[in-house]
Design an enzyme around this catalytic site. Sequence first.
Site, mmCIF file in Angstrom:
data_model
loop_
_atom_site.group_PDB
_atom_site.id
_atom_site.type_symbol
_atom_site.label_atom_id
_atom_site.label_comp_id
_atom_site.label_asym_id
_atom_site.label_seq_id
_atom_site.Cartn_x
_atom_site.Cartn_y
_atom_site.Cartn_z
ATOM 1 N N LYS A 169 0.843 -1.209 0.000
ATOM 2 C CA LYS A 169 0.000 0.000 0.000
ATOM 3 C C LYS A 169 0.880 1.261 0.000
ATOM 4 O O LYS A 169 0.540 2.272 -0.637
ATOM 5 C CB LYS A 169 -0.923 -0.011 1.231
ATOM 6 C CG LYS A 169 -1.742 1.246 1.424
ATOM 7 C CD LYS A 169 -2.867 1.420 0.418
ATOM 8 C CE LYS A 169 -3.536 2.777 0.628
ATOM 9 N NZ LYS A 169 -4.799 2.962 -0.040
ATOM 10 N N LYS A 237 -1.109 11.243 6.385
ATOM 11 C CA LYS A 237 -0.806 10.091 7.248
ATOM 12 C C LYS A 237 -0.130 9.005 6.421
ATOM 13 O O LYS A 237 0.874 8.405 6.825
ATOM 14 C CB LYS A 237 -2.120 9.605 7.880
ATOM 15 C CG LYS A 237 -2.052 8.350 8.703
ATOM 16 C CD LYS A 237 -2.459 7.102 7.956
ATOM 17 C CE LYS A 237 -3.849 7.127 7.390
ATOM 18 N NZ LYS A 237 -4.206 5.916 6.654
HETATM 19 P P1 NAP Z 1 -13.007 8.399 7.326
HETATM 20 O O1 NAP Z 1 -14.157 8.608 6.446
HETATM 21 O O2 NAP Z 1 -12.404 9.550 8.035
HETATM 22 O O3 NAP Z 1 -13.418 7.264 8.391
HETATM 23 C C1 NAP Z 1 -12.581 6.918 9.441
HETATM 24 C C2 NAP Z 1 -13.274 5.854 10.268
HETATM 25 O O4 NAP Z 1 -12.435 5.489 11.370
HETATM 26 C C3 NAP Z 1 -14.590 6.327 10.881
HETATM 27 O O5 NAP Z 1 -15.467 5.233 10.969
HETATM 28 C C4 NAP Z 1 -14.130 6.786 12.268
HETATM 29 O O6 NAP Z 1 -15.174 6.836 13.206
HETATM 30 C C5 NAP Z 1 -13.147 5.700 12.583
HETATM 31 N N1 NAP Z 1 -12.186 6.043 13.618
HETATM 32 C C6 NAP Z 1 -11.103 6.843 13.510
HETATM 33 N N2 NAP Z 1 -10.424 6.895 14.665
HETATM 34 C C7 NAP Z 1 -11.078 6.088 15.522
HETATM 35 C C8 NAP Z 1 -10.867 5.713 16.874
HETATM 36 N N3 NAP Z 1 -9.812 6.166 17.576
HETATM 37 N N4 NAP Z 1 -11.752 4.883 17.449
HETATM 38 C C9 NAP Z 1 -12.804 4.412 16.748
HETATM 39 N N5 NAP Z 1 -13.064 4.721 15.480
HETATM 40 C C10 NAP Z 1 -12.211 5.548 14.869
HETATM 41 O O7 NAP Z 1 -11.778 7.710 6.553
HETATM 42 P P2 NAP Z 1 -11.787 6.735 5.287
HETATM 43 O O8 NAP Z 1 -11.528 7.557 4.086
HETATM 44 O O9 NAP Z 1 -12.973 5.834 5.358
HETATM 45 O O10 NAP Z 1 -10.439 5.933 5.579
HETATM 46 C C11 NAP Z 1 -10.401 4.805 6.455
HETATM 47 C C12 NAP Z 1 -9.110 4.045 6.179
HETATM 48 O O11 NAP Z 1 -9.098 3.620 4.805
HETATM 49 C C13 NAP Z 1 -7.853 4.897 6.380
HETATM 50 O O12 NAP Z 1 -6.808 4.120 6.902
HETATM 51 C C14 NAP Z 1 -7.535 5.357 4.968
HETATM 52 O O13 NAP Z 1 -6.168 5.680 4.803
HETATM 53 C C15 NAP Z 1 -7.936 4.140 4.171
HETATM 54 N N6 NAP Z 1 -8.268 4.378 2.749
HETATM 55 C C16 NAP Z 1 -9.070 5.419 2.375
HETATM 56 C C17 NAP Z 1 -9.367 5.617 1.023
HETATM 57 C C18 NAP Z 1 -10.247 6.729 0.528
HETATM 58 O O14 NAP Z 1 -10.233 7.008 -0.695
HETATM 59 N N7 NAP Z 1 -11.027 7.390 1.379
HETATM 60 C C19 NAP Z 1 -8.846 4.757 0.065
HETATM 61 C C20 NAP Z 1 -8.042 3.704 0.474
HETATM 62 C C21 NAP Z 1 -7.762 3.526 1.813
HETATM 63 P P3 NAP Z 1 -16.169 8.117 13.252
HETATM 64 O O15 NAP Z 1 -17.191 7.871 12.192
HETATM 65 O O16 NAP Z 1 -16.728 8.105 14.606
HETATM 66 O O17 NAP Z 1 -15.312 9.335 12.977
#
Ligand code: NAP
Length: 293
Positions: A169, A237
Site C-alpha cells: 500500500k 498520514k
Molecule cells: P473516514 O471517512 O475519516 O473514516 C474513518 C473511520 O475510522 C470512521 O469510521 C471513524 O469513526 C473511525 N475512527 C477513527 N479513529 C477512531 C478511533 N480512535 N476509534 C474508533 N473509530 C475511529 O476515513 P476513510 O476515508 O474511510 O479511511 C479509512 C481508512 O481507509 C484509512 O486508513 C484510509 O487511509 C484508508 N483508505 C481510504 C481511502 C479513501 O479514498 N477514502 C482509500 C483507500 C484507503 P467516526 O465515524 O466516529 O469518525
Amino acid sequence: MTRLGYIGLGIMGRGMASNLVQAGHDLTVWNRTATKAEGLDVSVVTSPRDVGPASDIVFVCVSDTPDVEEVVFGDFGVIHGMTEGDLLVDHSTISPHATRDFATRAGQLGIDWIDAPVSGGSEGAVNGTLAVMAGGSAESLERCRPYMESYSKSIVHVGDEPGAGQMVKAVNQILVVLNQLAASEALMLAEGAGLDLSRTLEAVEGGAAGSWMLSNRGPQMIERDWRPGFTIDLQQKDLRLVLEAADEIGVPLPGVALVYQLYRSLQNQGLGAEGNHALVKALENLAGFELSE
Ligand code: NAP
C-alpha cells in the site's frame, strides 16, 4: 454460515459494509459515531468488544495505527470478544511494523490477522471495485476472500508475512500522489495557456498520459469541488508511513517528500479536511492564479 463483523463505517467502511449486506451477508457493526450506521440493514452494537462474540470474521477500517490499536486491543477492543479460530481483517492503511506486532499479539490468542489495505477511492468502495493488497497466511486469505469479493475487483496475496499488504500500500500511495501532482501541474499549465480545461482533459486522458486520478479527480479540480473521497489529512498520514518506511530501508523518494511538503502547506491553511485533489491549491499559491472552469 460464517458470521461477519465490521468496525469503522467511514467513507470506505460504510461502502464496503453496504456491499456485504447487498451480497446477502448478515453483519454486526460498530462505529464510534453511531449515526453512520443509519440506513444499513445491520445489527448495531455499542462497543467494538461486542462485535467479537457475534462474528467469526471481523473487518476493520479506521483511520490510523493508534486507532486500529484502540478498536482492537483497547479496553473495549474487539479482540476481547473474539475466540480462538476467529479471523481479523484490517482494511485500514497503517504502519507495516505495527501490523506485525498486532498480528503477533492476536496470534497469541489463536486469532489470525490479514492486513488488507485497499485502493480505488470512495467510488471503489461504493461500486465494489476496490483493489485489495493482502498480507498474511494464504489459507486465512482464502477464508475471507469470498466476502471481500463483494466489494473488490482485485485481491492479490502479496506475502505470507503480516505487514506485506501495508508495504505494498505504501508503494501504491507513491503512485497515487505523484499522479495527483502530475494532474495538478498539467492543469496549471493548461490554465496558464488559456486552454479549455475540460477539452484538454478529454484530449489527453485516453492516451499514455491517462490515469485514474486524472479521470476521476481532474473534473472535480476543474469544477473546484473539494469534497473528499480521501482527505488531505489521511493522505498525509499515508505519506508519513511511506517516508518512514523509505527512511528505514534507505531509499530516497524526492517526489514524495515534495508532495508531503505541499500538503503540509495546505494543512497549515486549514484545508486538511478537503479532498487530496486540492493539492492543486498549493500550486495555485505558487503561481498566483487559480484554475477556472
Ligand atoms: P473516514 O471517512 O475519516 O473514516 C474513518 C473511520 O475510522 C470512521 O469510521 C471513524 O469513526 C473511525 N475512527 C477513527 N479513529 C477512531 C478511533 N480512535 N476509534 C474508533 N473509530 C475511529 O476515513 P476513510 O476515508 O474511510 O479511511 C479509512 C481508512 O481507509 C484509512 O486508513 C484510509 O487511509 C484508508 N483508505 C481510504 C481511502 C479513501 O479514498 N477514502 C482509500 C483507500 C484507503 P467516526 O465515524 O466516529 O469518525
